[in-house]
Design a protein around this motif. Sequence first.
Motif, PDB file in Angstrom:
ATOM      1  N   LYS A   1       0.817  -1.237   0.000  1.00  0.00           N
ATOM      2  CA  LYS A   1       0.000   0.000   0.000  1.00  0.00           C
ATOM      3  C   LYS A   1       0.843   1.277   0.000  1.00  0.00           C
ATOM      4  O   LYS A   1       0.453   2.295   0.591  1.00  0.00           O
ATOM      5  N   PHE A   2       2.003   1.201  -0.647  1.00  0.00           N
ATOM      6  CA  PHE A   2       2.734   2.430  -0.959  1.00  0.00           C
ATOM      7  C   PHE A   2       2.070   3.030  -2.191  1.00  0.00           C
ATOM      8  O   PHE A   2       1.601   2.298  -3.073  1.00  0.00           O
ATOM      9  N   ASP A   3       2.060   4.361  -2.283  1.00  0.00           N
ATOM     10  CA  ASP A   3       1.560   5.014  -3.490  1.00  0.00           C
ATOM     11  C   ASP A   3       2.793   5.452  -4.293  1.00  0.00           C
ATOM     12  O   ASP A   3       3.229   6.597  -4.212  1.00  0.00           O
ATOM     13  N   LEU A   4       3.377   4.482  -5.038  1.00  0.00           N
ATOM     14  CA  LEU A   4       4.701   4.688  -5.635  1.00  0.00           C
ATOM     15  C   LEU A   4       4.645   5.455  -6.954  1.00  0.00           C
ATOM     16  O   LEU A   4       3.911   5.085  -7.861  1.00  0.00           O
ATOM     17  N   VAL A   5       5.444   6.529  -7.038  1.00  0.00           N
ATOM     18  CA  VAL A   5       5.648   7.217  -8.329  1.00  0.00           C
ATOM     19  C   VAL A   5       7.154   7.351  -8.560  1.00  0.00           C
ATOM     20  O   VAL A   5       7.936   7.452  -7.612  1.00  0.00           O
ATOM     21  N   TRP A   6       7.554   7.317  -9.853  1.00  0.00           N
ATOM     22  CA  TRP A   6       8.972   7.436 -10.201  1.00  0.00           C
ATOM     23  C   TRP A   6       9.266   8.858 -10.641  1.00  0.00           C
ATOM     24  O   TRP A   6       8.460   9.470 -11.356  1.00  0.00           O
ATOM     25  N   LYS A   7      10.426   9.376 -10.219  1.00  0.00           N
ATOM     26  CA  LYS A   7      10.847  10.718 -10.656  1.00  0.00           C
ATOM     27  C   LYS A   7      12.317  10.688 -11.031  1.00  0.00           C
ATOM     28  O   LYS A   7      13.103   9.969 -10.422  1.00  0.00           O
ATOM     29  N   GLY A   8      12.691  11.502 -12.028  1.00  0.00           N
ATOM     30  CA  GLY A   8      14.109  11.605 -12.416  1.00  0.00           C
ATOM     31  C   GLY A   8      14.500  10.521 -13.405  1.00  0.00           C
ATOM     32  O   GLY A   8      13.682   9.668 -13.781  1.00  0.00           O
ATOM     33  N   LYS A   9      15.768  10.575 -13.791  1.00  0.00           N
ATOM     34  CA  LYS A   9      16.271   9.625 -14.817  1.00  0.00           C
ATOM     35  C   LYS A   9      17.637   9.073 -14.407  1.00  0.00           C
ATOM     36  O   LYS A   9      18.364   9.707 -13.646  1.00  0.00           O
ATOM     37  N   GLY A  10      17.993   7.894 -14.961  1.00  0.00           N
ATOM     38  CA  GLY A  10      19.312   7.293 -14.737  1.00  0.00           C
ATOM     39  C   GLY A  10      19.597   7.109 -13.257  1.00  0.00           C
ATOM     40  O   GLY A  10      18.721   6.714 -12.488  1.00  0.00           O
ATOM     41  N   VAL A  11      20.844   7.456 -12.860  1.00  0.00           N
ATOM     42  CA  VAL A  11      21.206   7.221 -11.447  1.00  0.00           C
ATOM     43  C   VAL A  11      20.501   8.197 -10.497  1.00  0.00           C
ATOM     44  O   VAL A  11      20.503   8.010  -9.282  1.00  0.00           O
ATOM     45  N   LYS A  12      19.867   9.227 -11.078  1.00  0.00           N
ATOM     46  CA  LYS A  12      19.142  10.211 -10.243  1.00  0.00           C
ATOM     47  C   LYS A  12      17.676   9.799 -10.034  1.00  0.00           C
ATOM     48  O   LYS A  12      16.925  10.489  -9.341  1.00  0.00           O
ATOM     49  N   GLU A  13      17.266   8.708 -10.678  1.00  0.00           N
ATOM     50  CA  GLU A  13      15.862   8.299 -10.547  1.00  0.00           C
ATOM     51  C   GLU A  13      15.564   7.862  -9.107  1.00  0.00           C
ATOM     52  O   GLU A  13      16.384   7.204  -8.464  1.00  0.00           O
ATOM     53  N   VAL A  14      14.391   8.244  -8.625  1.00  0.00           N
ATOM     54  CA  VAL A  14      13.959   7.795  -7.289  1.00  0.00           C
ATOM     55  C   VAL A  14      12.503   7.333  -7.341  1.00  0.00           C
ATOM     56  O   VAL A  14      11.730   7.768  -8.203  1.00  0.00           O
ATOM     57  N   GLY A  15      12.168   6.459  -6.411  1.00  0.00           N
ATOM     58  CA  GLY A  15      10.780   6.048  -6.228  1.00  0.00           C
ATOM     59  C   GLY A  15      10.247   6.747  -4.987  1.00  0.00           C
ATOM     60  O   GLY A  15      10.871   6.668  -3.920  1.00  0.00           O
ATOM     61  N   ILE A  16       9.119   7.436  -5.152  1.00  0.00           N
ATOM     62  CA  ILE A  16       8.585   8.229  -4.028  1.00  0.00           C
ATOM     63  C   ILE A  16       7.233   7.661  -3.584  1.00  0.00           C
ATOM     64  O   ILE A  16       6.406   7.297  -4.429  1.00  0.00           O
ATOM     65  N   ASP A  17       7.048   7.608  -2.277  1.00  0.00           N
ATOM     66  CA  ASP A  17       5.725   7.252  -1.752  1.00  0.00           C
ATOM     67  C   ASP A  17       4.930   8.554  -1.662  1.00  0.00           C
ATOM     68  O   ASP A  17       5.188   9.395  -0.796  1.00  0.00           O
ATOM     69  N   LYS A  18       3.965   8.687  -2.601  1.00  0.00           N
ATOM     70  CA  LYS A  18       3.243   9.964  -2.730  1.00  0.00           C
ATOM     71  C   LYS A  18       2.453  10.305  -1.470  1.00  0.00           C
ATOM     72  O   LYS A  18       2.301  11.469  -1.108  1.00  0.00           O
ATOM     73  N   LYS A  19       1.968   9.250  -0.801  1.00  0.00           N
ATOM     74  CA  LYS A  19       1.152   9.480   0.405  1.00  0.00           C
ATOM     75  C   LYS A  19       1.909  10.292   1.438  1.00  0.00           C
ATOM     76  O   LYS A  19       1.374  11.178   2.087  1.00  0.00           O
ATOM     77  N   ARG A  20       3.212   9.935   1.622  1.00  0.00           N
ATOM     78  CA  ARG A  20       4.013  10.608   2.650  1.00  0.00           C
ATOM     79  C   ARG A  20       5.035  11.554   2.046  1.00  0.00           C
ATOM     80  O   ARG A  20       5.850  12.123   2.760  1.00  0.00           O
ATOM     81  N   ASN A  21       5.031  11.682   0.711  1.00  0.00           N
ATOM     82  CA  ASN A  21       6.017  12.463  -0.028  1.00  0.00           C
ATOM     83  C   ASN A  21       7.445  12.131   0.422  1.00  0.00           C
ATOM     84  O   ASN A  21       8.230  13.019   0.753  1.00  0.00           O
ATOM     85  N   LYS A  22       7.729  10.821   0.453  1.00  0.00           N
ATOM     86  CA  LYS A  22       9.028  10.348   0.966  1.00  0.00           C
ATOM     87  C   LYS A  22       9.679   9.414  -0.054  1.00  0.00           C
ATOM     88  O   LYS A  22       9.013   8.546  -0.622  1.00  0.00           O
ATOM     89  N   THR A  23      10.997   9.640  -0.257  1.00  0.00           N
ATOM     90  CA  THR A  23      11.733   8.744  -1.167  1.00  0.00           C
ATOM     91  C   THR A  23      11.908   7.379  -0.515  1.00  0.00           C
ATOM     92  O   THR A  23      12.402   7.274   0.616  1.00  0.00           O
ATOM     93  N   ILE A  24      11.499   6.323  -1.250  1.00  0.00           N
ATOM     94  CA  ILE A  24      11.672   4.970  -0.691  1.00  0.00           C
ATOM     95  C   ILE A  24      12.614   4.103  -1.538  1.00  0.00           C
ATOM     96  O   ILE A  24      13.142   3.114  -1.052  1.00  0.00           O
ATOM     97  N   ILE A  25      12.825   4.490  -2.818  1.00  0.00           N
ATOM     98  CA  ILE A  25      13.766   3.737  -3.677  1.00  0.00           C
ATOM     99  C   ILE A  25      14.823   4.703  -4.220  1.00  0.00           C
ATOM    100  O   ILE A  25      14.475   5.793  -4.692  1.00  0.00           O
ATOM    101  N   GLU A  26      16.090   4.267  -4.170  1.00  0.00           N
ATOM    102  CA  GLU A  26      17.174   5.044  -4.785  1.00  0.00           C
ATOM    103  C   GLU A  26      17.997   4.127  -5.688  1.00  0.00           C
ATOM    104  O   GLU A  26      17.981   2.916  -5.508  1.00  0.00           O
ATOM    105  N   ILE A  27      18.719   4.735  -6.627  1.00  0.00           N
ATOM    106  CA  ILE A  27      19.616   3.952  -7.486  1.00  0.00           C
ATOM    107  C   ILE A  27      21.035   4.056  -6.938  1.00  0.00           C
ATOM    108  O   ILE A  27      21.516   5.146  -6.651  1.00  0.00           O
TER     109      ILE A  27
END
Length: 302
Positions: free
Chosen positions: A212-238
Amino acid sequence: MTIYGDLSESSSLLNILSKIKPDEIYNLGAQSHVQVSFDVPEYTANVTGLGALRLLDVIRHLKLPVRYYQASSSEMFGKVSDDKHQNENTPFNPQSPYGLAKVFAYHLTKIYRDSYHIFASNGILFNHESPRRGITFVTRKITMGLSRVKLGLQGTLKLGNLSSQRDWGYAKDYVEGIWKILQYKTPEDFVLATGETHTVRQFVEEAAGLLKFDLVWKGKGVKEVGIDKKRNKTIIEIDPSYFRPKEVDYLLGDASKAKKLLNWKPKINFRKLVEIMLKNDFDLAKKELKLGRKVFVKKINI
Ligand code: F7E
């Protein structure tokens, strides 16, 4: 009874096999981590490649009437020239010391079968996963990592290449297939796969959805991150340290020979596989939260 031996030591294999005289041998032993094989190529060739030679050669010398299974791997296909399925007739093009060591063991199994009439079969298995998977392989790393992020036990999950595609199945289904390969009337080579392929990114999205994360991807390449929109928190990094010197971009298996001759097909699909692994690891993470990291690591052997 436990008997100790080592694939890098012929005499230990000779000792074990002459004592036990088994009816069947399943050679699943290997240095099996692809990225690690770039760091320890010689060790990988020794255990993963020459280990099979040592076993087969002991079988030959003892003239054991044994059925031998060689755990061959879809990593042998490596870089494939098109985006079609890979089957028993697809040429090998390994991209790592691990893949190359497996190609050696694969051919040796065939050579010993043809030269010495040993009942020796290859199972060419695509990725097979379960809650028993080691935590440095990507599926388990994701189910364990996202569960820990969900409970606040770690901040983010750091991954490498999100675009590579794998044909992921459930290990329990594949073990049945392995057994069937050795029960078949003649020694042959079989691909075991689900016939579905998914990216690492899709694995992450499936697991994140179930948590139940609300996952959105932002950025490109090594700067890409996965953000949990509900909490506006980065949860995935490259983390580029997880990129491999050479990558296998795409794998998709065709197990029609196994389906036809062994009546084998996997029961668990991709979605269910992620669910099984996630349930296991979310329960483990809850235990870790309750006990604290130190006690948890001591109690649970992961
Ligand atoms: O990587 C990518 C990585 O290490 C899968 C072994 O059982 O299956 C397994 O080999 C993909 C690769 O398995 C991370 O670059 C992204 O493209 O889970 P893996 P593998 O290399 O496919 C075959 C059939 C075997 O025979 C092998 O023994 O995922 N990936 N980020 C990552 N991989 C890892 N490990 N860690 C990451 O952070």
